[in-house]
Design a protein around this motif. Structure first.
Motif, PDB file in Angstrom:
ATOM      1  N   THR A 107      37.657  37.634  31.654  1.00  0.00           N
ATOM      2  CA  THR A 107      36.896  36.503  32.179  1.00  0.00           C
ATOM      3  C   THR A 107      37.670  35.741  33.245  1.00  0.00           C
ATOM      4  O   THR A 107      37.145  35.399  34.303  1.00  0.00           O
ATOM      5  CB  THR A 107      36.514  35.539  31.040  1.00  0.00           C
ATOM      6  OG1 THR A 107      35.738  36.253  30.071  1.00  0.00           O
ATOM      7  CG2 THR A 107      35.696  34.380  31.571  1.00  0.00           C
ATOM      8  N   THR A 108      38.942  35.464  32.970  1.00  0.00           N
ATOM      9  CA  THR A 108      39.723  34.635  33.891  1.00  0.00           C
ATOM     10  C   THR A 108      40.441  35.440  34.958  1.00  0.00           C
ATOM     11  O   THR A 108      40.657  34.947  36.076  1.00  0.00           O
ATOM     12  CB  THR A 108      40.767  33.802  33.120  1.00  0.00           C
ATOM     13  OG1 THR A 108      41.639  34.676  32.398  1.00  0.00           O
ATOM     14  CG2 THR A 108      40.088  32.856  32.149  1.00  0.00           C
ATOM     15  N   ASP A 109      40.820  36.682  34.635  1.00  0.00           N
ATOM     16  CA  ASP A 109      41.680  37.435  35.551  1.00  0.00           C
ATOM     17  C   ASP A 109      40.974  38.521  36.355  1.00  0.00           C
ATOM     18  O   ASP A 109      41.491  38.961  37.386  1.00  0.00           O
ATOM     19  CB  ASP A 109      42.841  38.075  34.774  1.00  0.00           C
ATOM     20  CG  ASP A 109      43.748  37.033  34.155  1.00  0.00           C
ATOM     21  OD1 ASP A 109      43.874  35.947  34.747  1.00  0.00           O
ATOM     22  OD2 ASP A 109      44.311  37.289  33.070  1.00  0.00           O
ATOM     23  N   LEU A 110      39.793  38.969  35.886  1.00  0.00           N
ATOM     24  CA  LEU A 110      39.093  40.003  36.649  1.00  0.00           C
ATOM     25  C   LEU A 110      38.735  39.542  38.059  1.00  0.00           C
ATOM     26  O   LEU A 110      38.929  40.293  39.024  1.00  0.00           O
ATOM     27  CB  LEU A 110      37.845  40.476  35.900  1.00  0.00           C
ATOM     28  CG  LEU A 110      37.072  41.633  36.552  1.00  0.00           C
ATOM     29  CD1 LEU A 110      37.972  42.850  36.739  1.00  0.00           C
ATOM     30  CD2 LEU A 110      35.845  42.007  35.708  1.00  0.00           C
ATOM     31  N   PRO A 111      38.219  38.291  38.249  1.00  0.00           N
ATOM     32  CA  PRO A 111      37.973  37.850  39.626  1.00  0.00           C
ATOM     33  C   PRO A 111      39.243  37.833  40.481  1.00  0.00           C
ATOM     34  O   PRO A 111      39.190  38.143  41.678  1.00  0.00           O
ATOM     35  CB  PRO A 111      37.423  36.425  39.441  1.00  0.00           C
ATOM     36  CG  PRO A 111      36.822  36.425  38.075  1.00  0.00           C
ATOM     37  CD  PRO A 111      37.738  37.294  37.265  1.00  0.00           C
ATOM     38  N   LYS A 112      40.380  37.506  39.869  1.00  0.00           N
ATOM     39  CA  LYS A 112      41.648  37.516  40.603  1.00  0.00           C
ATOM     40  C   LYS A 112      42.038  38.949  40.979  1.00  0.00           C
ATOM     41  O   LYS A 112      42.538  39.199  42.073  1.00  0.00           O
ATOM     42  CB  LYS A 112      42.760  36.878  39.768  1.00  0.00           C
ATOM     43  CG  LYS A 112      42.505  35.422  39.399  1.00  0.00           C
ATOM     44  CD  LYS A 112      43.579  34.919  38.439  1.00  0.00           C
ATOM     45  CE  LYS A 112      43.226  33.546  37.890  1.00  0.00           C
ATOM     46  NZ  LYS A 112      44.175  33.097  36.854  1.00  0.00           N
ATOM     47  N   TYR A 113      41.817  39.894  40.046  1.00  0.00           N
ATOM     48  CA  TYR A 113      42.123  41.293  40.320  1.00  0.00           C
ATOM     49  C   TYR A 113      41.219  41.825  41.426  1.00  0.00           C
ATOM     50  O   TYR A 113      41.667  42.554  42.320  1.00  0.00           O
ATOM     51  CB  TYR A 113      41.931  42.120  39.045  1.00  0.00           C
ATOM     52  CG  TYR A 113      42.387  43.555  39.154  1.00  0.00           C
ATOM     53  CD1 TYR A 113      43.702  43.904  38.881  1.00  0.00           C
ATOM     54  CD2 TYR A 113      41.502  44.557  39.520  1.00  0.00           C
ATOM     55  CE1 TYR A 113      44.135  45.222  38.974  1.00  0.00           C
ATOM     56  CE2 TYR A 113      41.911  45.877  39.615  1.00  0.00           C
ATOM     57  CZ  TYR A 113      43.234  46.207  39.341  1.00  0.00           C
ATOM     58  OH  TYR A 113      43.646  47.509  39.446  1.00  0.00           O
ATOM     59  N   MET A 114      39.950  41.460  41.365  1.00  0.00           N
ATOM     60  CA  MET A 114      39.002  41.913  42.377  1.00  0.00           C
ATOM     61  C   MET A 114      39.391  41.405  43.774  1.00  0.00           C
ATOM     62  O   MET A 114      39.270  42.117  44.762  1.00  0.00           O
ATOM     63  CB  MET A 114      37.587  41.424  42.032  1.00  0.00           C
ATOM     64  CG  MET A 114      36.987  42.065  40.809  1.00  0.00           C
ATOM     65  SD  MET A 114      36.581  43.801  41.060  1.00  0.00           S
ATOM     66  CE  MET A 114      35.574  44.131  39.621  1.00  0.00           C
ATOM     67  N   LYS A 115      39.866  40.171  43.836  1.00  0.00           N
ATOM     68  CA  LYS A 115      40.235  39.608  45.133  1.00  0.00           C
ATOM     69  C   LYS A 115      41.652  39.992  45.537  1.00  0.00           C
ATOM     70  O   LYS A 115      41.906  40.399  46.664  1.00  0.00           O
ATOM     71  CB  LYS A 115      40.096  38.088  45.114  1.00  0.00           C
ATOM     72  CG  LYS A 115      40.431  37.457  46.468  1.00  0.00           C
ATOM     73  CD  LYS A 115      40.212  35.952  46.474  1.00  0.00           C
ATOM     74  CE  LYS A 115      40.520  35.387  47.870  1.00  0.00           C
ATOM     75  NZ  LYS A 115      40.299  33.928  47.943  1.00  0.00           N
ATOM     76  N   GLY A 116      42.600  39.854  44.586  1.00  0.00           N
ATOM     77  CA  GLY A 116      44.004  40.059  44.925  1.00  0.00           C
ATOM     78  C   GLY A 116      44.388  41.507  45.099  1.00  0.00           C
ATOM     79  O   GLY A 116      45.226  41.831  45.946  1.00  0.00           O
ATOM     80  N   VAL A 117      43.775  42.413  44.320  1.00  0.00           N
ATOM     81  CA  VAL A 117      44.145  43.833  44.379  1.00  0.00           C
ATOM     82  C   VAL A 117      43.121  44.649  45.160  1.00  0.00           C
ATOM     83  O   VAL A 117      43.446  45.370  46.096  1.00  0.00           O
ATOM     84  CB  VAL A 117      44.312  44.408  42.957  1.00  0.00           C
ATOM     85  CG1 VAL A 117      44.605  45.902  43.010  1.00  0.00           C
ATOM     86  CG2 VAL A 117      45.430  43.681  42.216  1.00  0.00           C
ATOM     87  N   LEU A 118      41.848  44.522  44.764  1.00  0.00           N
ATOM     88  CA  LEU A 118      40.805  45.324  45.416  1.00  0.00           C
ATOM     89  C   LEU A 118      40.252  44.666  46.684  1.00  0.00           C
ATOM     90  O   LEU A 118      39.442  45.269  47.392  1.00  0.00           O
ATOM     91  CB  LEU A 118      39.665  45.591  44.433  1.00  0.00           C
ATOM     92  CG  LEU A 118      40.064  46.381  43.174  1.00  0.00           C
ATOM     93  CD1 LEU A 118      38.860  46.593  42.264  1.00  0.00           C
ATOM     94  CD2 LEU A 118      40.704  47.719  43.543  1.00  0.00           C
ATOM     95  N   LYS A 119      40.647  43.414  46.947  1.00  0.00           N
ATOM     96  CA  LYS A 119      40.353  42.714  48.205  1.00  0.00           C
ATOM     97  C   LYS A 119      38.864  42.484  48.455  1.00  0.00           C
ATOM     98  O   LYS A 119      38.386  42.563  49.589  1.00  0.00           O
ATOM     99  CB  LYS A 119      40.956  43.485  49.403  1.00  0.00           C
ATOM    100  CG  LYS A 119      42.440  43.787  49.287  1.00  0.00           C
ATOM    101  CD  LYS A 119      43.269  42.538  49.136  1.00  0.00           C
ATOM    102  CE  LYS A 119      44.760  42.875  49.035  1.00  0.00           C
ATOM    103  NZ  LYS A 119      45.588  41.686  48.786  1.00  0.00           N
TER     104      LYS A 119
END
Length: 414
Positions: free
Chosen positions: A226-238
Motif C-alpha cells: 500500500t505505501t511502497d508500491l507507488p514509490k516502486y512504480m515511480k522510483g524504479v519503473l519510472k
C-alpha cells in the motif's frame, strides 16, 4: 385530564405512523439487513483506505526526488519520469465492525460476509490509486484528494447512522423472519451483558497469539504494498503520477476478485464438511502467505520489464485475497463475545508494521535501485513464512474457554 388524553393520543398516533414507516421501509429492502450491514461495513473500509492510500500517492508529489549516486545499470530508465501514515484512521474501524459482526452474522456466513466487508481495503486502494493520480495531475494540487475523500466520508457517516444498528433487536427495519433466524443462529454463542474483559486469558491464549502473528504477516505485506508500491512504480519503473495511480491499482483488483471468491468457497467447504473451521482458516491463511511471499520476490527479479513486474505484483496480491476468509475473521470463531477485543489486539500489533515497513523500505532503498528493493521483498518473504508457520501450529477455529467467562461475586474471574 383533557390535555393528558390529547398528549397520549398524539403519542400513539406518532408511534403508529413510525411503525407504518418502518414496515414500509422493511418491504422496500430487497436484501436481509445483515447484508445491508455488510455493504455499509464494506464502504466503511473503503472510506478508511481511500484516505490512507491517497497519502501514499500524494507523497510522491510532496517530496522532491533524491539524486541517485548508484550505478546506472541498477536503475531503470524511461522517458516519462518527469511528472511532477495514517494507521490511526483504521484503528477503531476493524474492532467496531467485528463487534457488530458477532451480533449479526451466523457461523456459516462468516466467510462471505467477512470477505465482503474486509475486501473494502482492496476496493478503497483501487479507487484511491485510480482517482488520486488523475486528480493531482488535473488540479496540480496534491491536497485535492484529501478534500474529495474527506467529503465522501461525511456522506458515508450520514448513511451509516440511518441504516445500521448494533443488533437485530434494536433495528427498526428488519423483517421478523430474519430477526428470528439471527436469534436462533447467533444468540446461542453470545452474551448480552459482558461486565468485564478477561484480559489475561485472552492475551495468553495460544490461538489468539497465533492470530496476532498471522495479522503481523498479513499487514507487513499489505502495508508494504500500500505505501511502497507507488514509490516502486515511480522510483524504479519510472511511471508518472497519473500512470502510477492506474498501474498501482491493478494488483488490488486481483486481490478483490480472489477475496470474494475465496469467501464463498470457504463457506461452501465448511458447509459441506469438506474442511473443519480450523482447517479452513489455516488453509486459506497459508495460501495468502506463501503465494505473496513467492511472487513479491519474483517481481524483484523482473528487472525493468514493466509488464512482467506488474504481473508478478498482481499475482502476489491476488493470493493475499485469501486472508479475509482465513485469519481475518478468525476472531469471530474464537470468541463471538470478545471478537472486538481480540480484533483490537491483533490490529494493534499489525498496525505497528504500518510504521515499520515504510521506514525500513526508506532506509534500505535510498537510491531506488532494483538491488535495494530486492532486499525489502526478501524480508517480506521471511516475515510471511515465519508468521504462517506459527499460525499453522497454534491456530484454532473453535470457541475458546474465555468466550463464556463469568465474573465472580468479588469482581474477579471465575
Amino acid at each position: 385530564m383533557i390535555v393528558k388524553n390529547c398528549c397520549r393520543d398524539a403519542t400513539s398516533e406518532i408511534r403508529s405512523r413510525y411503525l407504518s414507516i418502518c414496515e414500509l421501509v422493511t418491504t422496500v429492502f430487497l436484501i436481509p439487513q445483515r447484508y445491508v450491514l455488510g455493504v455499509m461495513g464494506f464502504l466503511a473500509i473503503i472510506n478508511s483506505y481511500t484516505m490512507r492510500v491517497s497519502i501514499s500517492v500524494a507523497i510522491t508529489e510532496m517530496v522532491p526526488p533524491k539524486n541517485s549516486s548508484s550505478h546506472k545499470s541498477d536503475i531503470c530508465s524511461y522517458s516519462d519520469s518527469g511528472s511532477s501514515t495514517t494507521n490511526s484512521v483504521t484503528g477503531t474501524t476493524y474492532p467496531a465492525l467485528n463487534a457488530l459482526l458477532a451480533n449479526w452474522v451466523p457461523k456459516q456466513e462468516r466467510g462471505r460476509i467477512g470477505a465482503l466487508i474486509y475486501a473494502g481495503n482492496q476496493m478503497g486502494t483501487i479507487v484511491s490509486n485510480l482517482i488520486s493520480g488523475q486528480l493531482i495531475e488535473a488540479t496540480r494540487d496534491w491536497a485535492s484528494v484529501f478534500f474529495l475523500f474527506g467529503s465522501l466520508g461525511i456522506v458515508w457517516f450520514v448513511l451509516w447512522q440511518l441504516l445500521c444498528y448494533s443488533d437485530p433487536d434494536s433495528h427498526p427495519f428488519i423483517s421478523e423472519s430474519e430477526k428470528l433466524y439471527l436469534r436462533r443462529e447467533v444468540e446461542s454463542v453470545t452474551l448480552k451483558k459482558k461486565k468485564y474483559i478477561p484480559w489475561k486469558k485472552i492475551c495468553t491464549n495460544m490461538p489468539v497469539v497465533a492470530l496476532v502473528a498471522a495479522q503481523i504477516g498479513h499487514d507487513w505485506g499489505f502495508y508494504m504494498m500500500t505505501t511502497d508500491l507507488p514509490k516502486y512504480m515511480k522510483g524504479v519503473l519510472k511511471f508518472n503520477v497519473a500512470d502510477n495511480g492506474i498501474w498501482s491499482s491493478i494488483p488490488y483488483v486481483s486481490m478483490y476478485v480472489i477475496s470474494m471468491f475465496c469467501g464463498w468457497f470457504c463457506d461452501w467447504l465448511i458447509r459441506k464438511d469438506y474442511l473443519s473451521v480450523t482447517m479452513a482458516r489455516k488453509y486459506f491463511t497459508t495460501v495468502a502467505s506463501v503465494g505473496p511471499a513467492i511472487f513479491l520476490v519474483a517481481a524483484s527479479y523482473s528487472g525493468c520489464n514493466r509488464a512482467l513486474s506488474i504481473t508478478m505484483f498482481t499475482t502476489a496480491m491476488g493470493f493475499m485475497g485469501a486472508f479475509y476468509c482465513g485469519m481475518k475473521i478468525n476472531a469471530l470463531d474464537l470468541s463471538p463475545n470478545y471478537a472486538a477485543t481480540v480484533m483490537g489486539i491483533e490490529n494493534t500489533a499489525g498496525a505497528i508494521t504500518g510504521i515499520v515497513t515504510p521506514y525500513l523500505a526508506g532506509v534500505l532503498t535510498p537510491d531506488q535501485t532494483l538491488t535495494q528493493w530486492r532486499e525489502v521483498f526478501w524480508i517480506a518473504f521471511g516475515v510471511f513464512f515465519a508468521t504462517n508457520i506459527f499460525y499453522l501450529i497454534f491456530a484454532s477455529g473453535e470457541i475458546q474457554e474465555f468466550n463464556n467467562e463469568k465474573q465472580s461475586d468479588d469482581g474477579g474471574e471465575k
